[in-house]
Design a protein around this motif. Structure first.
Motif, PDB file in Angstrom:
ATOM      1  N   ARG A  61     -17.081 -16.430  48.369  1.00  0.00           N
ATOM      2  CA  ARG A  61     -16.526 -17.698  48.607  1.00  0.00           C
ATOM      3  C   ARG A  61     -16.955 -18.950  48.827  1.00  0.00           C
ATOM      4  NH1 ARG A  61     -10.326 -19.990  48.304  1.00  0.00           N
ATOM      5  NH2 ARG A  61     -10.856 -21.774  47.198  1.00  0.00           N
ATOM      6  N   ARG A  68     -15.330 -10.257  47.535  1.00  0.00           N
ATOM      7  CA  ARG A  68     -15.113 -11.414  47.065  1.00  0.00           C
ATOM      8  C   ARG A  68     -16.342 -12.221  47.635  1.00  0.00           C
ATOM      9  NH1 ARG A  68      -9.933 -12.451  44.631  1.00  0.00           N
ATOM     10  NH2 ARG A  68      -9.452 -11.161  43.216  1.00  0.00           N
ATOM     11  N   THR A 121     -16.066 -23.241  43.720  1.00  0.00           N
ATOM     12  CA  THR A 121     -15.608 -23.122  44.965  1.00  0.00           C
ATOM     13  C   THR A 121     -14.851 -21.326  44.641  1.00  0.00           C
ATOM     14  OG1 THR A 121     -13.946 -24.022  44.895  1.00  0.00           O
ATOM     15  CG2 THR A 121     -15.517 -25.345  46.418  1.00  0.00           C
ATOM     16  N   PRO A 141     -13.496 -18.275  43.707  1.00  0.00           N
ATOM     17  CA  PRO A 141     -13.649 -16.327  44.812  1.00  0.00           C
ATOM     18  C   PRO A 141     -14.860 -15.394  43.347  1.00  0.00           C
ATOM     19  CG  PRO A 141     -11.455 -17.250  44.931  1.00  0.00           C
ATOM     20  CD  PRO A 141     -12.259 -18.039  44.612  1.00  0.00           C
ATOM     21  N   PHE A 156      -9.536 -15.197  50.631  1.00  0.00           N
ATOM     22  CA  PHE A 156     -10.465 -14.882  49.801  1.00  0.00           C
ATOM     23  C   PHE A 156     -10.368 -14.431  48.328  1.00  0.00           C
ATOM     24  CE2 PHE A 156     -13.292 -15.609  53.182  1.00  0.00           C
ATOM     25  CZ  PHE A 156     -14.357 -16.237  52.200  1.00  0.00           C
TER      26      PHE A 156
END
Length: 222
Positions: A88, A86, A58, A60, A27
């Motif tokens: 993801r 974050r 994809t 983050p 991440f």
């Protein structure tokens, strides 16, 4: 379709275990320029690629200050603690047959419209950069994350009406065009020029890392 794994991770405490190190790498990786470049290409006027679309999908994403309640800090402080975080989205388990759906229709201020941007579809696709790395303690036999293109679906027309056709690989280097009950022979160079709506891939074996589908060799001449 591929299984997706969507998770959140806080950045308020240092990694102290192998599992935390794993999430820290996934991440909070340092190389963010690749995602920015892919986003510019995807949103620009020039053609883009399936790989660029996957990079943006994809990448983050920062949730912003105060949008995530950190359970670790909340337990430590005895009060609800919000922190930066974050999110993801990555592929957890790759299927034998991979289907990629490209967004060809969008909502705008003037209503819905078709997206006519050309997206380059690779004959060989490596999904490794878009997958969750092996977790600590994961077992089982490793599986290939490389795929060979077996077909695409193309939409012709606009929002008011249209028609779907398909191009499929029916043997080494043998591409065919299908429209309702009719079909005819096609070619790899012809497939690369189409505005794909759906892309179908078949997993390549692990010992086939150097393999390139016969279609790719044909496309190289275009």
């Amino acid at each position: 379709d591929e299984d997706e794994d969507e998770e959140e991770e806080m950045d308020c405490s240092p990694a102290t275990s192998s599992l935390e190190n794993f999430y820290e790498k996934v991440f909070f990786e340092k190389k963010m320029t690749d995602y920015a470049t892919a986003a510019k290409t995807l949103l620009g006027a020039s053609s883009t690629s399936v790989q660029d679309a996957l990079k943006v999908f994809t990448a983050p994403e920062s949730l912003g200050d105060g949008n995530y309640i950190c359970m670790h800090c909340t337990q430590q402080n005895g009060d609800i603690t919000r922190t930066k975080a974050r999110k993801r989205v990555l592929v957890d388990k790759c299927p034998e047959t991979l289907t990629i759906h490209l967004k060809r229709f969008e909502a705008t201020a003037r209503g819905f419209q078709k997206v006519g941007k050309h997206v380059r579809v690779p004959f060989t696709l490596d999904m490794q950069p878009f997958c969750i790395p092996p977790r600590p303690g994961d077992g089982g036999a490793p599986q290939s994350r490389r795929y060979g293109l077996t077909g695409i679906v193309v939409h012709s027309g606009g929002m008011g009406g249209g028609h779907y056709v398909a191009y499929t690989l029916r043997g080494p280097g043998r591409w065919y065009y299908f429209s309702d009950r009719s079909f005819s022979s096609s070619s790899a160079p012809d497939v690369t020029k189409k505005q794909a709506y759906l892309c179908f891939y078949k997993r390549l074996p692990l010992d086939d890392d150097a393999h390139e589908p016969a279609a790719a060799a044909s496309a190289a001449a275009c």
